[in-house]
Design a protein around this motif. Structure first.
Motif, PDB file in Angstrom:
ATOM      1  N   VAL A   1       1.724 -12.820 -16.031  1.00 36.10           N
ATOM      2  CA  VAL A   1       1.176 -12.895 -14.676  1.00 36.10           C
ATOM      3  C   VAL A   1       0.143 -11.797 -14.452  1.00 36.10           C
ATOM      4  N   LEU A   2       0.500 -10.574 -14.825  1.00 35.96           N
ATOM      5  CA  LEU A   2      -0.379  -9.442 -14.557  1.00 35.96           C
ATOM      6  C   LEU A   2      -1.715  -9.552 -15.294  1.00 35.96           C
ATOM      7  N   SER A   3      -1.692 -10.203 -16.455  1.00 36.82           N
ATOM      8  CA  SER A   3      -2.927 -10.289 -17.249  1.00 36.82           C
ATOM      9  C   SER A   3      -3.647 -11.624 -17.072  1.00 36.82           C
ATOM     10  N   PHE A   4      -3.164 -12.484 -16.191  1.00 36.66           N
ATOM     11  CA  PHE A   4      -3.688 -13.851 -16.067  1.00 36.66           C
ATOM     12  C   PHE A   4      -5.186 -13.847 -15.778  1.00 36.66           C
ATOM     13  N   ARG A   5      -5.621 -13.010 -14.813  1.00 39.48           N
ATOM     14  CA  ARG A   5      -7.043 -12.992 -14.441  1.00 39.48           C
ATOM     15  C   ARG A   5      -7.701 -11.647 -14.750  1.00 39.48           C
ATOM     16  N   LEU A   6      -7.019 -10.832 -15.547  1.00 38.69           N
ATOM     17  CA  LEU A   6      -7.542  -9.523 -15.922  1.00 38.69           C
ATOM     18  C   LEU A   6      -7.742  -9.471 -17.439  1.00 38.69           C
TER      19      LEU A   6
ATOM     20  N   LEU B   1       2.043  -7.225  -6.834  1.00 33.84           N
ATOM     21  CA  LEU B   1       1.574  -7.599  -5.499  1.00 33.84           C
ATOM     22  C   LEU B   1       0.051  -7.647  -5.436  1.00 33.84           C
ATOM     23  N   TYR B   2      -0.608  -6.652  -6.009  1.00 32.03           N
ATOM     24  CA  TYR B   2      -2.067  -6.656  -6.018  1.00 32.03           C
ATOM     25  C   TYR B   2      -2.604  -7.878  -6.775  1.00 32.03           C
ATOM     26  N   SER B   3      -1.991  -8.203  -7.917  1.00 33.68           N
ATOM     27  CA  SER B   3      -2.456  -9.338  -8.729  1.00 33.68           C
ATOM     28  C   SER B   3      -2.331 -10.658  -7.976  1.00 33.68           C
ATOM     29  N   LEU B   4      -1.220 -10.799  -7.252  1.00 35.89           N
ATOM     30  CA  LEU B   4      -0.958 -12.058  -6.560  1.00 35.89           C
ATOM     31  C   LEU B   4      -1.740 -12.191  -5.260  1.00 35.89           C
ATOM     32  N   TYR B   5      -1.992 -11.076  -4.578  1.00 36.03           N
ATOM     33  CA  TYR B   5      -2.483 -11.187  -3.199  1.00 36.03           C
ATOM     34  C   TYR B   5      -3.810 -10.479  -2.914  1.00 36.03           C
ATOM     35  N   TRP B   6      -4.411  -9.787  -3.881  1.00 33.12           N
ATOM     36  CA  TRP B   6      -5.685  -9.090  -3.632  1.00 33.12           C
ATOM     37  C   TRP B   6      -6.734  -9.624  -4.607  1.00 33.12           C
ATOM     38  N   LYS B   7      -7.701 -10.360  -4.080  1.00 28.01           N
ATOM     39  CA  LYS B   7      -8.691 -11.010  -4.932  1.00 28.01           C
ATOM     40  C   LYS B   7      -9.576 -10.019  -5.678  1.00 28.01           C
ATOM     41  N   LYS B   8      -9.845  -8.856  -5.092  1.00 29.75           N
ATOM     42  CA  LYS B   8     -10.747  -7.886  -5.726  1.00 29.75           C
ATOM     43  C   LYS B   8     -10.051  -7.030  -6.781  1.00 29.75           C
ATOM     44  N   PHE B   9      -8.779  -7.153  -6.904  1.00 27.73           N
ATOM     45  CA  PHE B   9      -8.017  -6.330  -7.858  1.00 27.73           C
ATOM     46  C   PHE B   9      -8.552  -6.540  -9.268  1.00 27.73           C
TER      47      PHE B   9
ATOM     48  N   TRP C   1      -5.230   1.031  -5.844  1.00 27.57           N
ATOM     49  CA  TRP C   1      -6.314   0.830  -4.882  1.00 27.57           C
ATOM     50  C   TRP C   1      -7.575   1.594  -5.303  1.00 27.57           C
ATOM     51  N   ILE C   2      -7.395   2.869  -5.642  1.00 31.49           N
ATOM     52  CA  ILE C   2      -8.543   3.690  -6.053  1.00 31.49           C
ATOM     53  C   ILE C   2      -9.153   3.153  -7.352  1.00 31.49           C
ATOM     54  N   GLY C   3      -8.289   2.801  -8.312  1.00 27.73           N
ATOM     55  CA  GLY C   3      -8.779   2.271  -9.580  1.00 27.73           C
ATOM     56  C   GLY C   3      -9.613   1.012  -9.400  1.00 27.73           C
ATOM     57  N   THR C   4      -9.198   0.166  -8.462  1.00 28.37           N
ATOM     58  CA  THR C   4      -9.946  -1.066  -8.201  1.00 28.37           C
ATOM     59  C   THR C   4     -11.301  -0.761  -7.580  1.00 28.37           C
ATOM     60  N   LEU C   5     -11.361   0.220  -6.684  1.00 26.05           N
ATOM     61  CA  LEU C   5     -12.609   0.558  -6.020  1.00 26.05           C
ATOM     62  C   LEU C   5     -13.612   1.187  -6.981  1.00 26.05           C
ATOM     63  N   VAL C   6     -13.142   2.014  -7.905  1.00 26.83           N
ATOM     64  CA  VAL C   6     -14.065   2.716  -8.813  1.00 26.83           C
ATOM     65  C   VAL C   6     -14.326   1.932 -10.100  1.00 26.83           C
ATOM     66  N   GLY C   7     -13.455   0.998 -10.430  1.00 27.09           N
ATOM     67  CA  GLY C   7     -13.627   0.249 -11.671  1.00 27.09           C
ATOM     68  C   GLY C   7     -14.602  -0.905 -11.530  1.00 27.09           C
ATOM     69  N   LYS C   8     -15.054  -1.424 -12.670  1.00 25.89           N
ATOM     70  CA  LYS C   8     -15.985  -2.545 -12.662  1.00 25.89           C
ATOM     71  C   LYS C   8     -15.239  -3.854 -12.420  1.00 25.89           C
ATOM     72  N   PRO C   9     -15.830  -4.784 -11.658  1.00 30.37           N
ATOM     73  CA  PRO C   9     -15.197  -6.095 -11.450  1.00 30.37           C
ATOM     74  C   PRO C   9     -15.035  -6.820 -12.787  1.00 30.37           C
ATOM     75  N   ASP C  10     -13.978  -7.615 -12.895  1.00 30.24           N
ATOM     76  CA  ASP C  10     -13.732  -8.349 -14.143  1.00 30.24           C
ATOM     77  C   ASP C  10     -14.544  -9.628 -14.239  1.00 30.24           C
ATOM     78  N   ASN C  11     -15.096 -10.090 -13.099  1.00 31.51           N
ATOM     79  CA  ASN C  11     -15.914 -11.298 -13.074  1.00 31.51           C
ATOM     80  C   ASN C  11     -15.188 -12.500 -13.664  1.00 31.51           C
ATOM     81  N   MET C  12     -13.976 -12.692 -13.228  1.00 31.57           N
ATOM     82  CA  MET C  12     -13.183 -13.835 -13.689  1.00 31.57           C
ATOM     83  C   MET C  12     -12.782 -14.688 -12.487  1.00 31.57           C
TER      84      MET C  12
END
Length: 549
Positions: free
Chosen positions: A119-124, A445-453, A515-526
């Motif tokens: 689950v955690l790696s599905f879109r990452l 929770l972030y994987s399931l409910y936060w699109k920008k994660f 939260w911080i990691g998502t803001l500073v990291g590059k989008p996965d574009n998936m």
């Protein structure tokens, strides 16, 4: 004469009778496991039983997986000695189950296949997330296993009336070897059947003990509580600690002494309520049913059994306080963990104690088997296949690596379980809950409910939560600084962190890091995978096809 007060042999029943019942029980369950294990041919059979169980069967197995030695041995002992504060474990464990169901159970089941990392790696990005999730799973499983080993050692020590540490350590080793054998032989199918049997036996046994307790005190709940207060009033245990006997009916006996203890209680509560939603071995059970409808049905059965059980632990805890007494409990091998077996002995004699203890042993077996399979799947499926072999390993190779993992983590849990035998097993499980809530829940929770994660946020959340929790536990009174620590010492050791549970710090730290990691990291574009994950998690569309594949 050593300073330990030794009970007379009859106080813990007949050791020969006790061990005979144990051996019979082990032979019967091992036979079931071996028969089920003969049908384990593929990786899906080993990890999820081929998703072939009905909702009713899986509901029983979920209850069998969730109701651990902490639930039976630890909570009954905690209530018997600390009353109201001990019952907080029951409340926390049950409320936690409801949180897991509402937030993560069905979405996880719809998206994953074998493990939480699916689950955690599905879109990452697969590799970094799977490695991080595998580490989270391994440490949660290891701490949970430590608690089960400590509970098993305490239980068998009571049955055989063993007080010397070296023999108790030997008992833990033997029990650990038996448990490893169960998993190696049976896989998830054998484990599930043992869990189903155990759930029925445990809830049935606790129900009989509950009714019998009311008969023994010749009254209802008020009579029982009055008897518990009276027994505490005359005990050396209460006099030594300097509290009023009625304190076992009021909050604060264990967690109300000062601000540090009150913060410890808040930390414990947070860990218990949020921990179940991050426990990989419980969540993995939702992959063993073929449809979302059966998953929901299994949840209904699990709630009925788990809720009923935790209500009855209140009666058993105060029953042990009233009929056995705190002095006898604290002087028995295993201390607080011996309360439930000693209550059975008081109610029905040696035979009843042996039967209830065999059920408790089944509890340990079932939970350890589920934990071991979960840990083995994290290594075999997530690390070996997905990371080291880029998804090109055969299923036979995955299962072989998983079996090796079971042996390694089993040996580790035996060694650490020996060191933790003086701890209440409910407390030890609370540490596993804290690690699960810190390392796993934020990312789920972030994987399931936060699109920008994104991947950076996932890795940051998992490692921050995991490392923070482990470091704080290592420098807490649970490991050193007290007489009951893993490394006993009075006022010494290296315990600079005053709380016994790290949840109040490690859980928020993991959420913030994600939260911080998502803001500073590059989008996965998936975006395509994000859309697919959202549809599958909410509707279940495509799940059956993925399972068949």
């Amino acid at each position: 004469m050593n300073s330990t007060i030794v009970l007379a042999q009859e106080d813990t029943g007949n050791p020969i009778l006790n061990i005979s019942v144990f051996v019979i029980f082990i032979v019967i369950t091992m036979t079931i496991v071996m028969r089920a294990g003969k049908t384990t041919k593929e990786a899906s059979d080993f990890y999820t039983g081929g998703a072939s169980f009905s909702g009713t069967q899986n509901g029983l197995a979920i209850a069998g997986d969730y109701l651990s030695a902490a639930s039976f041995l630890g909570i009954v002992g905690a209530i018997a000695l600390t009353g109201y504060d001990g019952f907080l474990y029951s409340i926390g464990f049950f409320v936690a189950w409801l949180v897991a169901l509402l937030l993560v159970a069905e979405p996880l089941r719809n998206v994953g296949r074998f493990t939480m990392a699916d689950v955690l790696s599905f879109r990452l990005k697969q590799k970094p997330v799977r490695v991080a999730a595998a580490f989270g799973t391994l440490f949660v499983s290891l701490f949970y296993l430590i608690a089960q080993m400590a509970g098993a050692g305490s239980l068998v020590s009571v049955l055989l009336n063993i007080h010397e540490f070296k023999w108790q350590a030997l008992v833990v080793g033997v029990v650990g070897i038996v448990m490893i054998a169960y998993v190696l032989l049976g896989g998830m199918k054998g484990t599930t059947y043992v869990q189903m049997i155990k759930a029925c036996l445990l809830v049935g046994g606790v129900l009989i003990m509950t009714v019998w307790t009311f008969v023994a005190v010749k009254g209802g709940i008020t009579t029982l509580l009055d008897a518990a207060v009276a027994r505490h009033a005359e005990s050396e245990y209460a006099a030594k600690l300097g509290y009023e006997a009625s304190a076992i009916l009021e909050p604060g006996l264990k967690y109300g002494a000062d601000l540090t203890h009150q913060l410890d209680f808040i930390s414990l509560g947070i860990a218990l309520v949020l921990g179940t939603a991050g426990l990989p071995h419980v969540l993995m059970r939702f992959y063993t049913v073929p449809t979302a409808r059966e998953a929901r049905k299994s949840v209904t059965w699990a709630i009925i059994l788990i809720g009923s059980f935790y209500l009855m632990t209140l009666i058993l805890g105060y029953g042990a306080a009233a009929l056995v007494g705190p002095d006898r409990i604290t002087k028995a091998p295993g201390a607080a963990n011996a309360a439930a077996p000693l209550l059975a002995l008081e109610l029905g004699g040696s035979i009843f104690m042996a039967l209830i203890s065999a059920v408790a042993f089944a509890t340990v077996l079932a939970v350890v088997a589920g934990l071991a399979i979960t840990a083995s799947a994290a290594v075999g499926h997530d690390i070996y296949d997905a990371v080291l072999r880029d998804g090109n390993s055969s299923e036979a190779e995955q299962v072989r690596v998983s079996r090796i993992t079971i042996v390694v983590i089993g040996i580790l849990s035996i060694v650490l379980g020996i060191l933790a035998m003086k701890q209440n097993v409910a407390f030890l499980v609370a540490l596993a809950f804290a690690i699960a809530a810190s390392a796993n829940l934020p990312t789920i929770l972030y994987s399931l409910y936060w699109k920008k994660f994104n991947t950076t946020g996932a890795v940051a959340a998992i490692y921050t939560g995991l490392i923070t929790a482990l470091v704080l536990i290592f420098f807490s009174p649970a490991v050193s600084g007290t007489a009951t620590s893993m490394f006993p010492s009075e006022g010494g050791g290296w315990a600079f962190f005053p709380l016994t549970n790290p949840g109040i710090i490690s859980i928020p730290a993991a959420f913030i890091a994600g939260w911080i990691g998502t803001l500073v990291g590059k989008p996965d574009n998936m975006e395509d995978l994000q859309a697919e994950m959202e549809v599958r998690s909410l509707t279940g569309v495509g799940v059956e096809a993925a399972v068949d594949h």
